[in-house]
Design a protein around this motif. Structure first.
Motif, short mmCIF file in Angstrom:
data_model
loop_
_atom_site.label_atom_id
_atom_site.label_comp_id
_atom_site.label_asym_id
_atom_site.label_seq_id
_atom_site.Cartn_x
_atom_site.Cartn_y
_atom_site.Cartn_z
N LYS A 253 0.82 -1.21 0.00
CA LYS A 253 0.00 0.00 0.00
C LYS A 253 0.86 1.27 0.00
O LYS A 253 1.36 1.67 -1.05
CB LYS A 253 -0.96 -0.07 1.20
CG LYS A 253 -2.12 0.86 1.12
CD LYS A 253 -3.14 0.58 2.21
CE LYS A 253 -4.28 1.57 2.21
NZ LYS A 253 -5.01 1.67 0.96
N LYS A 254 1.03 1.91 1.14
CA LYS A 254 1.74 3.20 1.13
C LYS A 254 3.21 3.02 0.78
O LYS A 254 3.79 3.85 0.08
CB LYS A 254 1.59 3.88 2.49
CG LYS A 254 0.17 4.02 2.97
CD LYS A 254 -0.67 4.87 2.06
CE LYS A 254 -2.11 4.78 2.49
NZ LYS A 254 -2.95 5.92 2.23
N CYS A 255 3.83 1.95 1.30
CA CYS A 255 5.28 1.79 1.10
C CYS A 255 5.63 1.57 -0.37
O CYS A 255 6.50 2.23 -0.91
CB CYS A 255 5.80 0.63 1.95
SG CYS A 255 5.57 0.89 3.73
N GLU A 273 0.06 8.48 -7.02
CA GLU A 273 -0.52 9.52 -6.16
C GLU A 273 -1.53 8.97 -5.15
O GLU A 273 -2.12 7.91 -5.35
CB GLU A 273 -1.21 10.57 -7.04
CG GLU A 273 -0.27 11.26 -8.02
CD GLU A 273 0.84 12.06 -7.37
OE1 GLU A 273 0.65 12.57 -6.24
OE2 GLU A 273 1.93 12.17 -7.97
N HIS A 274 -1.73 9.77 -4.08
CA HIS A 274 -2.65 9.41 -3.00
C HIS A 274 -4.05 9.93 -3.35
O HIS A 274 -4.48 10.95 -2.83
CB HIS A 274 -2.13 10.06 -1.71
CG HIS A 274 -2.77 9.56 -0.46
ND1 HIS A 274 -2.79 10.30 0.70
CD2 HIS A 274 -3.39 8.41 -0.17
CE1 HIS A 274 -3.41 9.61 1.65
NE2 HIS A 274 -3.79 8.47 1.15
N MET A 275 -4.71 9.23 -4.28
CA MET A 275 -5.95 9.74 -4.85
C MET A 275 -6.98 8.63 -5.05
O MET A 275 -6.63 7.50 -5.37
CB MET A 275 -5.68 10.34 -6.24
CG MET A 275 -4.82 11.58 -6.24
SD MET A 275 -4.44 12.07 -7.95
CE MET A 275 -3.68 13.66 -7.67
N PRO A 295 -5.92 14.15 2.17
CA PRO A 295 -5.11 13.45 3.17
C PRO A 295 -5.86 12.26 3.77
O PRO A 295 -7.09 12.17 3.66
CB PRO A 295 -4.85 14.52 4.23
CG PRO A 295 -5.00 15.82 3.50
CD PRO A 295 -6.06 15.58 2.47
N SER A 296 -5.14 11.37 4.43
CA SER A 296 -5.73 10.21 5.09
C SER A 296 -6.86 10.64 6.01
O SER A 296 -6.73 11.63 6.73
CB SER A 296 -4.68 9.47 5.91
OG SER A 296 -3.64 9.03 5.08
N ALA A 297 -7.95 9.87 5.99
CA ALA A 297 -9.09 10.11 6.88
C ALA A 297 -9.78 11.46 6.64
O ALA A 297 -10.23 12.12 7.57
CB ALA A 297 -8.68 9.95 8.35
N GLY A 299 -12.11 11.50 3.93
CA GLY A 299 -13.31 11.17 3.17
C GLY A 299 -13.09 10.72 1.73
O GLY A 299 -14.02 10.80 0.92
N LYS A 300 -11.90 10.22 1.39
CA LYS A 300 -11.72 9.71 0.02
C LYS A 300 -12.65 8.54 -0.25
O LYS A 300 -13.27 8.45 -1.30
CB LYS A 300 -10.27 9.27 -0.22
CG LYS A 300 -9.32 10.42 -0.51
CD LYS A 300 -8.03 9.98 -1.22
CE LYS A 300 -7.24 8.96 -0.43
NZ LYS A 300 -6.78 9.48 0.87
N THR A 301 -12.76 7.63 0.74
CA THR A 301 -13.62 6.46 0.53
C THR A 301 -15.08 6.91 0.36
O THR A 301 -15.79 6.41 -0.52
CB THR A 301 -13.47 5.48 1.71
OG1 THR A 301 -12.08 5.18 1.88
CG2 THR A 301 -14.24 4.19 1.45
N ASP A 320 -10.20 3.94 -4.02
CA ASP A 320 -10.49 4.91 -2.95
C ASP A 320 -9.25 5.50 -2.31
O ASP A 320 -9.36 6.30 -1.39
CB ASP A 320 -11.37 4.27 -1.87
CG ASP A 320 -10.55 3.40 -0.93
OD1 ASP A 320 -9.54 2.80 -1.37
OD2 ASP A 320 -10.92 3.32 0.26
N ASP A 321 -8.04 5.12 -2.78
CA ASP A 321 -6.87 5.60 -2.03
C ASP A 321 -5.65 5.92 -2.89
O ASP A 321 -4.93 6.87 -2.58
CB ASP A 321 -6.48 4.56 -0.98
CG ASP A 321 -5.56 5.11 0.10
OD1 ASP A 321 -5.75 6.27 0.51
OD2 ASP A 321 -4.64 4.39 0.53
N ILE A 322 -5.39 5.10 -3.91
CA ILE A 322 -4.12 5.26 -4.64
C ILE A 322 -4.37 5.17 -6.14
O ILE A 322 -5.17 4.35 -6.60
CB ILE A 322 -3.10 4.19 -4.20
CG1 ILE A 322 -2.80 4.36 -2.70
CG2 ILE A 322 -1.81 4.29 -5.00
CD1 ILE A 322 -1.91 3.31 -2.10
MN MN Z 1 -4.67 6.84 2.32
#
Ligand code: MN
Ligand code: SAT
Length: 631
Positions: A253-255, A273-275, A295-297, A299-301, A320-322
């Motif tokens: 995931k992030k790594c 990207e974080h999108m 940013p995390s948390a 509301g992207k989801t 929903d995240d990347i």
């Molecule tokens: Mn995230």
């Protein structure tokens, strides 16, 4: 004392056949496994095939160890309670390790502290690993997880192999990424080109064990005092120790998808990207895709699964995240979701805020750190009402009474297969990705920032991404509601120097002669009035913002009103019908606020990026100042 490396084939909970792994794995992978076995000394090595039977065996094991408990109210759902010291990403212990510091992180001016990532030398990284990993898996099984970020048949996808001593991580990686034999076969068929850089990303993970004294939580072993997450972009390697939690342990995931991914993307000319990615169809049946970075948390989801309130609108979810995206041969930006599941924040998710998530998560899901109900279900703050007579056990396993401490940890999560989402887009696994027509940036901004504004052009759009700020959330170790800079929502996820990252974004516009750069917008659902009340209802009503964005993409006349910070909607072009909102308040651009804001952002960028701040961004800063002073 070299342990034997075995490939175990499991049926039910009994390993029935053992084969020497040495002759079966591709050479590079074999070397990786053997080196790691020498270091970590696991008692067993197990190569994951990704099958249903294997998953059942691991779930059985996790139940036995009490790492998870069943949730009989739902189908194939489980709850994990982590060690209370291992509940979020640990940004202060996350490092990018390169030969030269300046390749990995921004070099701030003077004695200013770098805010956009941490660097560690390769030598120090080696010592950190030697101090922690030697013998850390004694008595445990090392799982070998071949995984793919992105659909296996997509040219945009990348492969990785994670070694871990956590069965919870295996089961979660199986939801979040594509794992198993198919990946191994693809890996086997690839050629590394002999350039020495791994053609798969090597990811080594151990939950660790405390140096002095026993594991505190036998059901959730970890070593919070020595947690460390290392990335070596020059070698495509990730090494993570001490934490079993989400962003620290699910290394795809992030790594990989963001930190190592952004660094690969720079080399290869694309963007990681974080999108979120969503498809939106208007009442005329015209469908477009947009990506959005929050940013995390933040509301992207929720946005990715939006249920539009405007009649005739439809939203479908790609991710929903990347996002991994690049311009294709025709100059069209195309995006894939490298993930296979959603690792979403549970609190605040309800039938009214995100009915689609509620229709997604109650089968085949691993919940972590939510509360449990006496009828075998889950509970969290902001979920729907508890049924009468039902009692609640909090995220730490203690009886809970309404009104006391939070029942669920604010960063508690669901880990659920994306394909279960009822509005998953038909093209979400399309190998060539989906075409992207707009890029949105956003954050939690209680004051001054309009509901939506559009950047004047690509360069200004890059400045808008760079100037992003947001209130801190529970996704990492930050405290309080402080407003933090979070450029591109990537502050914790940059894999290389932010100055170079800005240059890379700017360069996209001229990547090839036919590039059609998408429009860039900034959104803010979180503006508050003088009484501290949210001015905008958010959630499904956000489709009104999408509606305006689609009109802008279509260059509909009469939709644009210029302000010093960008283009906001004209009253006629923004569909607020049926809503009781303060239009002028939502879209006002207070000049005093923005003058301060522009100064503060300029200070931040000059101080943090200093000599690596691209000339184009310096120009954007100056242009904004002159537009503000002319106003
Ligand atoms: Mn995230
Ligand atoms: O824990 S994760 O990093 O996966 C979630 C997030 O912070 O976005």
């Amino acid at each position: 004392c070299r342990p034997k490396v075995h490939l175990q084939w499991a049926s039910g909970s009994q390993p029935v056949r053992k084969l020497s792994v040495v002759s079966l794995l591709p050479q590079k992978l074999k070397d990786f496994v053997e080196d790691s076995v020498r270091l970590c000394r696991p008692s067993n090595v197990y190569v994951c095939d990704g099958s249903e039977a294997e998953n059942s065996m691991l779930i059985e094991l996790l139940l036995e160890n009490r790492t998870i408990v069943p949730l009989p109210k739902y189908q194939n759902c489980f709850l994990a309670r982590s060690c209370p010291r291992d509940v979020a990403r640990v940004e202060s212990r996350t490092f990018i390790c390169t030969t030269n510091r300046r390749d990995a992180v921004n070099v701030p001016r003077g004695s200013a502290k770098g805010m956009l990532g941490n660097w560690m030398s390769l030598e120090d990284a080696d010592s950190a690993v030697a101090e922690r990993f030697l013998g850390c898996m004694v008595g445990r099984t090392m799982y070998v997880i071949p995984f793919s970020m992105g659909p296996l048949d997509s040219p945009y996808s990348k492969l990785g192999v994670q070694l871990t001593d956590s069965a919870y991580v295996v089961c979660s990686m199986r939801i979040m990424t594509r794992i198993g034999t198919k990946v191994l076969e693809k890996l086997d068929s690839l050629d590394d080109g002999g350039n020495g850089v791994g053609y798969f990303v090597k990811a080594l993970h151990s939950v660790g064990r405390p140096a002095d004294g026993p594991v505190q939580h036998p059901h959730w072993p970890c070593d919070p005092d020595r947690t460390i997450i290392l990335h070596k972009p020059e070698m495509n390697e990730i090494i993570s120790y001490g934490s079993g939690y989400g962003g620290n342990s699910l290394l795809g995931k992030k790594c990989f998808a963001l930190r190592i991914g952004s660094s690969i993307a720079r080399r290869e000319g694309w963007l990681a990207e974080h999108m979120l990615i969503l498809g939106v169809t208007n009442p005329k049946g015209r469908k477009r895709y947009v990506v959005a970075a929050f940013p995390s948390a933040c509301g992207k989801t929720n946005m990715a699964m939006m249920q539009p309130t405007l009649p005739g609108y439809k939203v479908e979810c790609v991710g929903d995240d990347i996002v991994w995206m690049r311009f294709d041969r025709n100059g069209q930006l195309r995006a894939i979701n490298p993930e296979f599941g959603f690792f979403g924040v549970a609190p605040g998710t309800s039938r009214s805020t995100n009915p689609v998530a509620m229709d997604t998560v109650f089968k085949n899901t691993i919940f972590t750190n939510v509360a449990q109900t006496s009828d075998g279900g889950v509970y969290w703050e902001g979920m729907d009402k508890l049924e009468p007579g039902v009692t609640v056990t909090d995220w730490q396993g203690n009886p809970w009474t309404p009104g006391s401490t939070p029942a669920a940890h604010p960063n508690s999560r669901f880990c659920t297969p994306a394909e279960q989402c009822p509005i998953i887009d038909a093209d979400w696994q399309s190998p060539e990705g989906v075409p992207i027509d707009a890029i949105l940036f956003g954050g939690r901004r209680p004051a001054g920032v309009p509901l939506v504004y559009e950047a004047f052009d690509w360069k200004h759009g890059v400045y808008v991404g760079a100037s992003m700020k947001s209130e801190a959330t529970a996704a990492a170790e930050h405290k309080g509601k402080e407003i933090m800079h979070d450029p591109f929502a990537m502050r914790p996820f940059f894999g290389y120097n932010f100055g170079h990252y800005l240059q890379h974004w700017l360069s996209m516009e001229t990547a090839s002669p036919n590039v059609k750069v998408p429009k860039v917008f900034h959104v803010n659902w979180f503006r508050k009035d003088d009484q501290g009340k949210f001015m905008w209802p958010g959630y499904g009503e956000n489709c009104r913002v999408l509606d305006w964005i689609l009109r802008r993409i279509d260059n509909e006349p009469g939709t644009a009103q210029q302000t010093p910070i960008g283009i906001v909607p004209t009253r006629e072009s923004f569909d607020a019908r049926g809503l009781d909102v303060d239009f002028d308040g939502l879209f006002s651009v207070p000049i005093d606020f923005w003058t301060e804001e522009a100064k503060e952002v300029a200070h931040f960028l000059y101080e943090q990026v200093d000599e690596d701040l691209p000339k184009d961004i310096q120009d954007q800063i100056n242009n904004l100042f002159s537009r503000l002073s002319l106003y």
